[in-house]
Design a protein around this motif. Structure first.
Motif, PDB file in Angstrom:
ATOM      1  N   HIS A 297      53.196  38.625  39.699  1.00  0.00           N
ATOM      2  CA  HIS A 297      53.566  38.324  38.507  1.00  0.00           C
ATOM      3  C   HIS A 297      54.510  39.290  37.480  1.00  0.00           C
ATOM      4  O   HIS A 297      55.329  39.009  36.776  1.00  0.00           O
ATOM      5  N   VAL A 298      54.132  40.802  37.862  1.00  0.00           N
ATOM      6  CA  VAL A 298      54.672  41.730  37.554  1.00  0.00           C
ATOM      7  C   VAL A 298      56.176  41.698  37.659  1.00  0.00           C
ATOM      8  O   VAL A 298      57.154  41.977  36.986  1.00  0.00           O
ATOM      9  N   VAL A 299      56.216  41.575  39.120  1.00  0.00           N
ATOM     10  CA  VAL A 299      57.886  41.638  39.597  1.00  0.00           C
ATOM     11  C   VAL A 299      58.506  40.518  39.055  1.00  0.00           C
ATOM     12  O   VAL A 299      59.746  40.571  38.527  1.00  0.00           O
ATOM     13  N   ARG A 300      58.203  39.232  39.199  1.00  0.00           N
ATOM     14  CA  ARG A 300      58.934  38.117  38.754  1.00  0.00           C
ATOM     15  C   ARG A 300      58.983  38.251  37.132  1.00  0.00           C
ATOM     16  O   ARG A 300      60.155  37.894  36.485  1.00  0.00           O
ATOM     17  N   ALA A 301      58.060  38.497  36.349  1.00  0.00           N
ATOM     18  CA  ALA A 301      58.415  38.689  34.891  1.00  0.00           C
ATOM     19  C   ALA A 301      59.170  39.982  34.454  1.00  0.00           C
ATOM     20  O   ALA A 301      60.066  39.497  33.561  1.00  0.00           O
ATOM     21  N   PHE A 302      59.074  41.135  35.162  1.00  0.00           N
ATOM     22  CA  PHE A 302      60.291  41.987  35.086  1.00  0.00           C
ATOM     23  C   PHE A 302      61.689  41.518  35.168  1.00  0.00           C
ATOM     24  O   PHE A 302      62.584  41.780  34.486  1.00  0.00           O
ATOM     25  N   LEU A 303      61.940  40.745  36.436  1.00  0.00           N
ATOM     26  CA  LEU A 303      63.123  40.294  36.787  1.00  0.00           C
ATOM     27  C   LEU A 303      63.515  39.330  35.663  1.00  0.00           C
ATOM     28  O   LEU A 303      64.708  39.098  35.361  1.00  0.00           O
ATOM     29  N   GLY A 304      62.607  38.304  35.302  1.00  0.00           N
ATOM     30  CA  GLY A 304      62.811  37.289  34.470  1.00  0.00           C
ATOM     31  C   GLY A 304      63.082  37.748  33.028  1.00  0.00           C
ATOM     32  O   GLY A 304      63.998  37.266  32.270  1.00  0.00           O
ATOM     33  N   ALA A 305      62.721  39.039  32.587  1.00  0.00           N
ATOM     34  CA  ALA A 305      62.971  39.761  31.279  1.00  0.00           C
ATOM     35  C   ALA A 305      64.799  40.175  31.448  1.00  0.00           C
ATOM     36  O   ALA A 305      65.233  39.919  30.032  1.00  0.00           O
ATOM     37  N   ASP A 306      65.082  40.550  32.366  1.00  0.00           N
ATOM     38  CA  ASP A 306      66.536  40.730  32.632  1.00  0.00           C
ATOM     39  C   ASP A 306      67.161  41.677  31.525  1.00  0.00           C
ATOM     40  O   ASP A 306      68.031  41.335  30.946  1.00  0.00           O
ATOM     41  N   THR A 310      66.996  48.902  32.888  1.00  0.00           N
ATOM     42  CA  THR A 310      65.581  49.026  33.046  1.00  0.00           C
ATOM     43  C   THR A 310      65.448  48.989  34.525  1.00  0.00           C
ATOM     44  O   THR A 310      65.947  48.450  35.435  1.00  0.00           O
ATOM     45  N   ARG A 311      64.305  49.441  34.819  1.00  0.00           N
ATOM     46  CA  ARG A 311      63.834  49.565  36.273  1.00  0.00           C
ATOM     47  C   ARG A 311      62.360  49.563  36.404  1.00  0.00           C
ATOM     48  O   ARG A 311      61.644  49.874  35.487  1.00  0.00           O
ATOM     49  N   LEU A 312      61.644  49.059  37.288  1.00  0.00           N
ATOM     50  CA  LEU A 312      60.405  48.948  37.641  1.00  0.00           C
ATOM     51  C   LEU A 312      59.675  49.794  38.593  1.00  0.00           C
ATOM     52  O   LEU A 312      60.265  49.798  39.779  1.00  0.00           O
ATOM     53  N   GLY A 318      46.957  49.297  48.549  1.00  0.00           N
ATOM     54  CA  GLY A 318      45.916  48.261  48.865  1.00  0.00           C
ATOM     55  C   GLY A 318      46.564  47.150  49.871  1.00  0.00           C
ATOM     56  O   GLY A 318      47.564  47.257  50.148  1.00  0.00           O
ATOM     57  N   PRO A 319      45.735  46.240  50.040  1.00  0.00           N
ATOM     58  CA  PRO A 319      46.096  44.809  50.695  1.00  0.00           C
ATOM     59  C   PRO A 319      47.316  44.206  50.526  1.00  0.00           C
ATOM     60  O   PRO A 319      47.857  43.439  51.448  1.00  0.00           O
ATOM     61  N   SER A 320      47.726  44.099  49.218  1.00  0.00           N
ATOM     62  CA  SER A 320      48.755  43.439  49.010  1.00  0.00           C
ATOM     63  C   SER A 320      50.138  44.115  48.859  1.00  0.00           C
ATOM     64  O   SER A 320      51.198  43.556  48.640  1.00  0.00           O
ATOM     65  N   SER A 321      50.207  45.480  49.472  1.00  0.00           N
ATOM     66  CA  SER A 321      51.235  46.231  49.522  1.00  0.00           C
ATOM     67  C   SER A 321      52.419  45.504  50.428  1.00  0.00           C
ATOM     68  O   SER A 321      53.532  45.362  49.961  1.00  0.00           O
ATOM     69  N   ALA A 322      52.198  45.051  51.485  1.00  0.00           N
ATOM     70  CA  ALA A 322      53.156  44.452  52.477  1.00  0.00           C
ATOM     71  C   ALA A 322      53.598  43.309  51.606  1.00  0.00           C
ATOM     72  O   ALA A 322      54.969  42.870  51.760  1.00  0.00           O
ATOM     73  N   SER A 323      52.838  42.355  51.227  1.00  0.00           N
ATOM     74  CA  SER A 323      53.492  40.925  50.572  1.00  0.00           C
ATOM     75  C   SER A 323      54.173  41.397  49.279  1.00  0.00           C
ATOM     76  O   SER A 323      55.133  40.770  49.137  1.00  0.00           O
ATOM     77  N   VAL A 324      53.958  42.401  48.441  1.00  0.00           N
ATOM     78  CA  VAL A 324      54.733  42.810  47.423  1.00  0.00           C
ATOM     79  C   VAL A 324      56.063  43.275  47.744  1.00  0.00           C
ATOM     80  O   VAL A 324      57.019  42.887  47.034  1.00  0.00           O
ATOM     81  N   GLY A 325      55.970  44.073  48.843  1.00  0.00           N
ATOM     82  CA  GLY A 325      57.172  44.685  49.501  1.00  0.00           C
ATOM     83  C   GLY A 325      58.160  43.618  49.816  1.00  0.00           C
ATOM     84  O   GLY A 325      59.561  43.464  49.654  1.00  0.00           O
ATOM     85  N   ASP A 326      57.335  42.377  50.618  1.00  0.00           N
ATOM     86  CA  ASP A 326      58.311  41.332  51.081  1.00  0.00           C
ATOM     87  C   ASP A 326      58.828  40.498  49.696  1.00  0.00           C
ATOM     88  O   ASP A 326      60.031  40.078  49.950  1.00  0.00           O
ATOM     89  N   LEU A 327      58.068  40.283  48.895  1.00  0.00           N
ATOM     90  CA  LEU A 327      58.639  39.678  47.593  1.00  0.00           C
ATOM     91  C   LEU A 327      59.956  40.467  46.917  1.00  0.00           C
ATOM     92  O   LEU A 327      60.775  39.815  46.667  1.00  0.00           O
ATOM     93  N   ILE A 328      59.709  41.866  46.658  1.00  0.00           N
ATOM     94  CA  ILE A 328      60.878  42.313  46.278  1.00  0.00           C
ATOM     95  C   ILE A 328      61.907  42.332  47.054  1.00  0.00           C
ATOM     96  O   ILE A 328      63.303  42.027  46.688  1.00  0.00           O
ATOM     97  N   ALA A 329      61.832  42.352  48.472  1.00  0.00           N
ATOM     98  CA  ALA A 329      63.026  42.038  49.359  1.00  0.00           C
ATOM     99  C   ALA A 329      63.591  40.463  49.275  1.00  0.00           C
ATOM    100  O   ALA A 329      65.047  40.556  49.189  1.00  0.00           O
TER     101      ALA A 329
END
Length: 459
Positions: A297-306, A310-312, A318-329
């Motif tokens: 949610h943080v990643v999409r909301a930050f990019l949606g704010a446009d 700015t940078r995040l 933790g266990p979601s590290s890989a999936s968050v990295g994949d989302l960013i990519a």
């Protein structure tokens, strides 16, 4: 019991045992940080504190944990960190005298273990054996016998399960003091095992670290299965300490009863807020990377704010590290969104940030949120139980409806593009954070302890 405060400090003149199942640097996230901080803050205000744990690790591992806590400044050398199993064996082999004395006859028990795990001292000599209970989430409640050995490896007695073992050690610790003893129980599982433990000089103050509800986390939502039995015995503790007024109030309204429900937050240090290190346009997220934190949610909301310029930075692991990295990519956002990993100095990160954002589905208190405010960094957060609302309704940030990514993006855009608003929130932040200062937390805890000491024991 006397409730007179010591001349040297804030707390009553009693011996304190801060009890945790385990306490390992870098493990269990905010729980470990908050438990160590409580002990450290109590000791700094004159309390006689020992931290005691019951996990069956090796003496070498526990020594390494102590050294790392000291290196990190989380537990100074003057605060003992003791473990049951470090003290359960005798120098000549077999169980320590206190453990042998507590063991009853090793008769046949109706409670059966799948197997037993032998515990050995540094020389490889067995001193006890723990029951292995497989596939049962309530394994800690089993009364399957804990076997106790002499120096020849012969069974000389048994204790009724983990509860019998833990209570025997606590009896031993209490007997080492001639003063009243207050056990600060930090673990719900241990609390269930101590609910029937009675000692004339002991009071139990049970602290709470996390959410008791299941989704959708409303006051009438299903209670987490691990909490249901705990609520049935909560009135046996001499005080129950909730980290936020909202959670305490929800519990009292729903369950009623006779439990002594009080509030004492997890206190944080309040550094002097400064803008000297502030980096314009820097937004940070700081939490464990786990599904419940909803970092996507943080990643999409930050990019949606446009917001240009700015940078995040996403701090934590933790266990979601890989999936968050994949989302960013997948979103092609690697030039604006970075996974930073874990930090041992969150305050330094927050001094740099212009804004912090959090999208967690639930909280216990939200320590990182208060840390951000203490550093003069405004916060945009979902309004979830428990913590964000207790804090940000006083000022210093913006709350939006839980799960509404568009509203989160709008709030980020508004704060990042309105300099006057951001400056006003930043100015409010340190004063808001002061309600969660170490002094405020210790004042509340000391008052709760005096309440527990004022009446007869509840067990």
């Amino acid at each position: 019991m006397s409730d007179a405060a010591t001349e040297e400090g804030l707390f009553p003149d009693v011996a304190f045992l801060v009890l945790s199942s385990r306490l390992v640097p870098g493990l269990d996230g905010g729980y470990t940080i908050a438990t160590a901080a409580r002990a450290r803050q109590m000791a700094a205000r004159g309390a006689d504190v020992q931290v005691v744990t019951v996990d069956p690790g090796t003496a070498a591992a526990h020594a390494a944990h102590r050294a790392e806590f000291e290196r990190l400044g989380m537990l100074p050398a003057g605060i003992p960190l003791r473990n049951l199993h470090d003290e359960a064996s005798a120098p000549a082999g077999g169980a320590a005298p206190w453990l042998r004395a507590a063991a009853g006859p090793a008769a046949h028990s109706a409670h059966v273990a799948d197997a037993h795990r032998e515990l050995t001292d540094a020389h490889g000599r067995a001193y006890a054996a723990l029951p292995v209970i497989q596939g049962d989430p309530d394994w800690h409640l089993s009364a399957a016998p804990v076997r106790v050995y002499d120096e020849h490896g012969t069974t000389v007695g048994a204790l009724p399960g983990f509860g019998g073992l833990y209570r025997a050690w606590l009896d031993h610790l209490v007997d080492q003091s001639d003063r009243p003893v207050v056990v600060i129980c930090e673990s719900r599982q241990l609390g269930e095992l101590l609910a029937g433990w009675s000692h004339p000089r002991v009071r139990i103050v049970h602290t709470i670290h996390t959410m008791h509800l299941e989704p959708p986390f409303t006051p009438d939502a299903p209670v987490n299965a691990l909490w249901r039995r705990w609520f049935q015995v909560s009135d046996r503790f001499d005080a129950v300490i909730w980290p936020t007024p909202a959670q305490r109030d929800d519990v009292q309204a729903r369950f009623g009863g006779t439990a002594t429900n009080l509030v004492a937050p997890h206190g944080i240090p309040l550094p002097t807020a400064t803008d000297h290190e502030r980096e314009p346009g820097l937004v940070v997220s700081m939490s464990r990377l786990a599904p419940g934190k909803r970092i996507d949610h943080v990643v999409r909301a930050f990019l949606g704010a446009d917001v240009p310029g700015t940078r995040l930075e996403i701090w934590g692991d933790g266990p979601s590290s890989a999936s968050v990295g994949d989302l960013i990519a997948a979103l092609g956002a690697a030039d604006r969104v970075r996974l930073m990993g874990r930090t041992d100095d969150p305050a330094a990160v927050l001094r740099r940030a212009s804004l912090m954002v959090t999208s967690t589905a639930f909280e216990g208190q939200g320590l990182s949120l208060v840390e951000a405010l203490a550093a003069g960094c405004p916060v945009v957060s979902y309004d979830v139980r428990y913590g964000p609302g207790d804090v940000l309704r006083r000022g210093g940030g913006v709350l939006v409806a839980s799960g509404d990514e568009d509203a989160l993006a709008d709030a980020l855009r508004t704060v990042l593009t309105d300099d006057a608003l951001r400056a006003r929130l930043a100015a409010q932040a340190p004063e808001v954070a002061s309600a969660w200062s170490e002094d405020a937390a210790m004042d509340a805890l000391a008052a709760a302890v005096r309440t527990a000491l004022a009446g007869p024991a509840r067990r």
